[in-house]
Design an enzyme around this catalytic site. Sequence first.
Site, PDB file in Angstrom:
ATOM      1  N   ASN A 138      13.619   2.576 -47.239  1.00 27.79           N
ATOM      2  CA  ASN A 138      14.766   1.828 -46.693  1.00 27.79           C
ATOM      3  C   ASN A 138      14.824   1.961 -45.165  1.00 27.79           C
ATOM      4  OD1 ASN A 138      15.507   4.463 -46.438  1.00 27.79           O
ATOM      5  ND2 ASN A 138      17.325   4.354 -47.745  1.00 27.79           N
ATOM      6  N   ASP A 180      13.920  18.102 -41.341  1.00 29.55           N
ATOM      7  CA  ASP A 180      15.010  18.133 -42.315  1.00 29.55           C
ATOM      8  C   ASP A 180      14.787  19.166 -43.414  1.00 29.55           C
ATOM      9  OD1 ASP A 180      12.859  16.717 -43.368  1.00 29.55           O
ATOM     10  OD2 ASP A 180      13.911  14.814 -43.485  1.00 29.55           O
ATOM     11  N   HIS A 230      14.504   4.838 -43.518  1.00 31.31           N
ATOM     12  CA  HIS A 230      15.008   6.115 -43.005  1.00 31.31           C
ATOM     13  C   HIS A 230      13.914   6.888 -42.285  1.00 31.31           C
ATOM     14  CE1 HIS A 230      14.183   8.130 -47.134  1.00 31.31           C
ATOM     15  NE2 HIS A 230      13.456   8.817 -46.274  1.00 31.31           N
ATOM     16  N   GLU A 290      19.687   8.062 -43.224  1.00 27.92           N
ATOM     17  CA  GLU A 290      19.739   6.891 -44.093  1.00 27.92           C
ATOM     18  C   GLU A 290      20.392   5.708 -43.364  1.00 27.92           C
ATOM     19  OE1 GLU A 290      18.146   6.948 -46.783  1.00 27.92           O
ATOM     20  OE2 GLU A 290      18.730   8.507 -48.198  1.00 27.92           O
TER      21      GLU A 290
HETATM   22  C1  GLP Z   1      11.522  11.983 -47.244  1.00 33.18           C
HETATM   23  C2  GLP Z   1      11.530  12.718 -45.920  1.00 33.18           C
HETATM   24  C3  GLP Z   1      11.105  11.824 -44.781  1.00 33.18           C
HETATM   25  C4  GLP Z   1       9.838  11.073 -45.167  1.00 33.18           C
HETATM   26  C5  GLP Z   1      10.120  10.196 -46.341  1.00 33.18           C
HETATM   27  C6  GLP Z   1       8.936   9.350 -46.763  1.00 33.18           C
HETATM   28  O1  GLP Z   1      12.698  11.311 -47.514  1.00 33.18           O
HETATM   29  N1  GLP Z   1      12.791  13.284 -45.604  1.00 33.18           N
HETATM   30  O2  GLP Z   1      10.901  12.608 -43.609  1.00 33.18           O
HETATM   31  O3  GLP Z   1       9.397  10.308 -44.084  1.00 33.18           O
HETATM   32  O4  GLP Z   1      10.468  11.056 -47.417  1.00 33.18           O
HETATM   33  O5  GLP Z   1       8.133  10.054 -47.634  1.00 33.18           O
HETATM   34  P1  GLP Z   1       6.677   9.700 -48.074  1.00 33.18           P
HETATM   35  O6  GLP Z   1       5.818  10.034 -46.918  1.00 33.18           O
HETATM   36  O7  GLP Z   1       6.428  10.582 -49.246  1.00 33.18           O
HETATM   37  O8  GLP Z   1       6.678   8.258 -48.419  1.00 33.18           O
END
Ligand code: GLP
Length: 242
Positions: A136, A67, A138, A143
């Site tokens: 959540n 992304d 995702h 989402e």
């Molecule tokens: C972002 C990214 C996701 C990632 C998520 C969790 O929203 N787009 O790909 O998995 O954060 O992040 P973290 O690993 O910092 O908890």
Amino acid sequence: MKVYCEKDYDQASRRAANIIAAQVLLKPECVLGLATGSTPVGAYKELIAKCEKGEIDFSKVRSVNLDEYKGLSPENDQSYRYFMNTNLFDHINIDKNNTNVPNGLEPDADKACADYDKIIESMGGVDLQLLGLGHNGHIAFNEPAEEFSKGTNCVNLTQMTIDANARFFESKDEVPKQAYTMGIASIMQAKKILIVACGEDKAEIVKKAFTGPITPQVPASVLQLHPDVTLVGDAAAMKYMV
Ligand code: GLP
């Protein structure tokens, strides 16, 4: 599903890096699906160390990232392209021309998404997809929704995601409100999936995603249907899974 419950973040990162390294050793020209967020940083550090020691060779590896924030340039230090360069690509012998991130600067969302789908298709499929997990549920930036997304799509980020990611920005107002993300169906097409979750704050969602009902309201729950998923977590995130 294979589940690894490791003692702490460092051990979980080592485990994740070993799985990625094995993929590269077995198929040097593999396609890696890569992720951002704080979770994979430790695994990327391990991969960099392995590459420096000459244990893995990324010269033939190709990659697609999950992304990118809409509106951020590759030079913006909050963009996911910048993240990938600084946390991994700049330190390993991968050819950056073989690395792909959605084009955050393309204002036409339909075009940005269609272009990225073409890139994914042209690579002939992802061998190993690395994923983090949002609070959540995702995955990438998919989402909670009424249905599982298919190809690359432009999403409106939820307040929860904006708040969670605000820690990387100067202020909450600077967090982009939209992002381009690989779709759930595309993620599910990867031959193998490696999802990493660490920290007490992920424990509830890990339980929901992997032991609860399969629903687009918890996007990661779809992974229960994938034939080759490995879940790696630290003891805190995995406390309901053991
Ligand atoms: C972002 C990214 C996701 C990632 C998520 C969790 O929203 N787009 O790909 O998995 O954060 O992040 P973290 O690993 O910092 O908890």
